[in-house]
Scaffold this motif. Sequence first.
Motif, PDB file in Angstrom:
ATOM      1  N   SER A  70      -2.010  10.518  -0.284  1.00 19.67           N
ATOM      2  CA  SER A  70      -3.119  11.791  -0.435  1.00 19.67           C
ATOM      3  C   SER A  70      -4.102  11.589  -1.069  1.00 19.67           C
ATOM      4  O   SER A  70      -5.069  11.459   0.502  1.00 19.67           O
ATOM      5  CB  SER A  70      -2.193  12.692  -0.898  1.00 19.67           C
ATOM      6  OG  SER A  70      -1.152  13.226  -0.365  1.00 19.67           O
ATOM      7  N   ALA A  71      -4.597  10.587  -1.500  1.00 21.92           N
ATOM      8  CA  ALA A  71      -5.635  10.035  -1.593  1.00 21.92           C
ATOM      9  C   ALA A  71      -6.520   8.701  -0.881  1.00 21.92           C
ATOM     10  O   ALA A  71      -7.544   8.500  -1.420  1.00 21.92           O
ATOM     11  CB  ALA A  71      -6.048   9.579  -3.224  1.00 21.92           C
ATOM     12  N   LEU A  72      -5.567   8.029  -0.071  1.00 18.34           N
ATOM     13  CA  LEU A  72      -6.170   7.233   0.391  1.00 18.34           C
ATOM     14  C   LEU A  72      -7.218   7.876   2.016  1.00 18.34           C
ATOM     15  O   LEU A  72      -6.563   8.581   2.282  1.00 18.34           O
ATOM     16  CB  LEU A  72      -4.838   6.441   1.019  1.00 18.34           C
ATOM     17  CG  LEU A  72      -4.491   5.466  -0.382  1.00 18.34           C
ATOM     18  CD1 LEU A  72      -2.963   5.144   0.333  1.00 18.34           C
ATOM     19  CD2 LEU A  72      -5.078   4.479  -1.031  1.00 18.34           C
ATOM     20  N   ASP A  73      -8.016   6.197   2.090  1.00 17.03           N
ATOM     21  CA  ASP A  73      -9.273   6.998   3.068  1.00 17.03           C
ATOM     22  C   ASP A  73      -8.288   7.224   4.857  1.00 17.03           C
ATOM     23  O   ASP A  73      -8.818   7.824   5.182  1.00 17.03           O
ATOM     24  CB  ASP A  73     -10.413   7.081   2.434  1.00 17.03           C
ATOM     25  CG  ASP A  73     -10.397   8.123   1.317  1.00 17.03           C
ATOM     26  OD1 ASP A  73     -10.181   8.749   1.428  1.00 17.03           O
ATOM     27  OD2 ASP A  73     -11.733   6.847   0.984  1.00 17.03           O
ATOM     28  N   THR A  74      -8.405   5.749   5.003  1.00 10.81           N
ATOM     29  CA  THR A  74      -7.554   5.242   5.998  1.00 10.81           C
ATOM     30  C   THR A  74      -6.681   5.121   6.731  1.00 10.81           C
ATOM     31  O   THR A  74      -5.655   4.471   6.171  1.00 10.81           O
ATOM     32  CB  THR A  74      -8.628   3.626   6.328  1.00 10.81           C
ATOM     33  OG1 THR A  74      -8.192   2.720   5.441  1.00 10.81           O
ATOM     34  CG2 THR A  74     -10.076   4.158   5.564  1.00 10.81           C
ATOM     35  N   GLU A  85       1.143  16.538   6.882  1.00 11.69           N
ATOM     36  CA  GLU A  85       0.328  18.357   5.982  1.00 11.69           C
ATOM     37  C   GLU A  85       0.838  19.240   7.010  1.00 11.69           C
ATOM     38  O   GLU A  85       0.215  20.151   6.619  1.00 11.69           O
ATOM     39  CB  GLU A  85      -0.691  17.889   7.243  1.00 11.69           C
ATOM     40  CG  GLU A  85      -1.881  16.411   6.378  1.00 11.69           C
ATOM     41  CD  GLU A  85      -3.201  16.304   7.511  1.00 11.69           C
ATOM     42  OE1 GLU A  85      -2.972  16.532   8.181  1.00 11.69           O
ATOM     43  OE2 GLU A  85      -4.112  15.294   6.552  1.00 11.69           O
ATOM     44  N   GLU A 132      -5.095   1.556   4.678  1.00 14.48           N
ATOM     45  CA  GLU A 132      -5.080   2.013   3.673  1.00 14.48           C
ATOM     46  C   GLU A 132      -3.312   2.795   3.295  1.00 14.48           C
ATOM     47  O   GLU A 132      -2.310   1.874   2.473  1.00 14.48           O
ATOM     48  CB  GLU A 132      -5.612   2.777   2.494  1.00 14.48           C
ATOM     49  CG  GLU A 132      -7.019   1.877   2.009  1.00 14.48           C
ATOM     50  CD  GLU A 132      -8.006   3.029   1.813  1.00 14.48           C
ATOM     51  OE1 GLU A 132      -9.141   2.020   0.798  1.00 14.48           O
ATOM     52  OE2 GLU A 132      -7.450   4.121   1.613  1.00 14.48           O
ATOM     53  N   LYS A 168      -0.689   9.264  -3.973  1.00 13.51           N
ATOM     54  CA  LYS A 168      -1.367   8.266  -3.928  1.00 13.51           C
ATOM     55  C   LYS A 168      -1.477   8.536  -2.883  1.00 13.51           C
ATOM     56  O   LYS A 168      -3.030   7.352  -2.001  1.00 13.51           O
ATOM     57  CB  LYS A 168      -0.325   7.214  -4.307  1.00 13.51           C
ATOM     58  CG  LYS A 168      -1.313   5.522  -4.508  1.00 13.51           C
ATOM     59  CD  LYS A 168       0.048   4.589  -4.250  1.00 13.51           C
ATOM     60  CE  LYS A 168      -0.546   2.898  -3.757  1.00 13.51           C
ATOM     61  NZ  LYS A 168       0.358   2.016  -4.100  1.00 13.51           N
ATOM     62  N   ARG A 220       0.477  11.162   9.155  1.00 15.47           N
ATOM     63  CA  ARG A 220      -0.025  11.827   8.348  1.00 15.47           C
ATOM     64  C   ARG A 220      -0.084  13.648   8.542  1.00 15.47           C
ATOM     65  O   ARG A 220      -0.043  14.128   8.264  1.00 15.47           O
ATOM     66  CB  ARG A 220      -1.454  11.337   8.246  1.00 15.47           C
ATOM     67  CG  ARG A 220      -2.205  11.947   7.627  1.00 15.47           C
ATOM     68  CD  ARG A 220      -3.357  11.268   7.553  1.00 15.47           C
ATOM     69  NE  ARG A 220      -3.602  10.839   5.677  1.00 15.47           N
ATOM     70  CZ  ARG A 220      -4.197   9.397   5.655  1.00 15.47           C
ATOM     71  NH1 ARG A 220      -5.696   9.160   6.236  1.00 15.47           N
ATOM     72  NH2 ARG A 220      -4.839   9.284   4.049  1.00 15.47           N
TER      73      ARG A 220
END
Length: 91
Positions: free
Chosen positions: A31-35, A63, A38, A29, A59
Motif C-alpha cells: 500500500s505504501a508503494l508508489d508505482t 481498493e 514497485e 508494504k 490494485r
Amino acid sequence: MGENRTKEEQVALQAKLKEAFNDKGFVEKVSALDTPEEVQAALKERGIDFSVEEVVALREAVEKAGERGDDLTDEELEEIRSEEHTSELQS
C-alpha cells in the motif's frame, strides 16, 4: 501473460495472492508503494509474477475490496486475469 497460465498455475497463483493479502505486513508494504513497477517487484518476491497491467487491475480490485471492508473474491481475481487477457489482445 495471464492467458499463458494453465489452470493449475492459476489455482496456485490465486493461493499465493490470498496468502500474500492475508499478511497485514505485506499489505501495508504494498500500500505504501508508489508505482505499479514497485508493486510488481514486491509481488515477485512472494512468487507472484504479474504484468504491470495485472498489477494495476489488482490494485483497483484491492481498493474496491477495502472500501467494502472485505477480501478479494475469486471472481475479482479471475476478472484481473481476464482484463489482462483482453488488454493483450487489443495491443
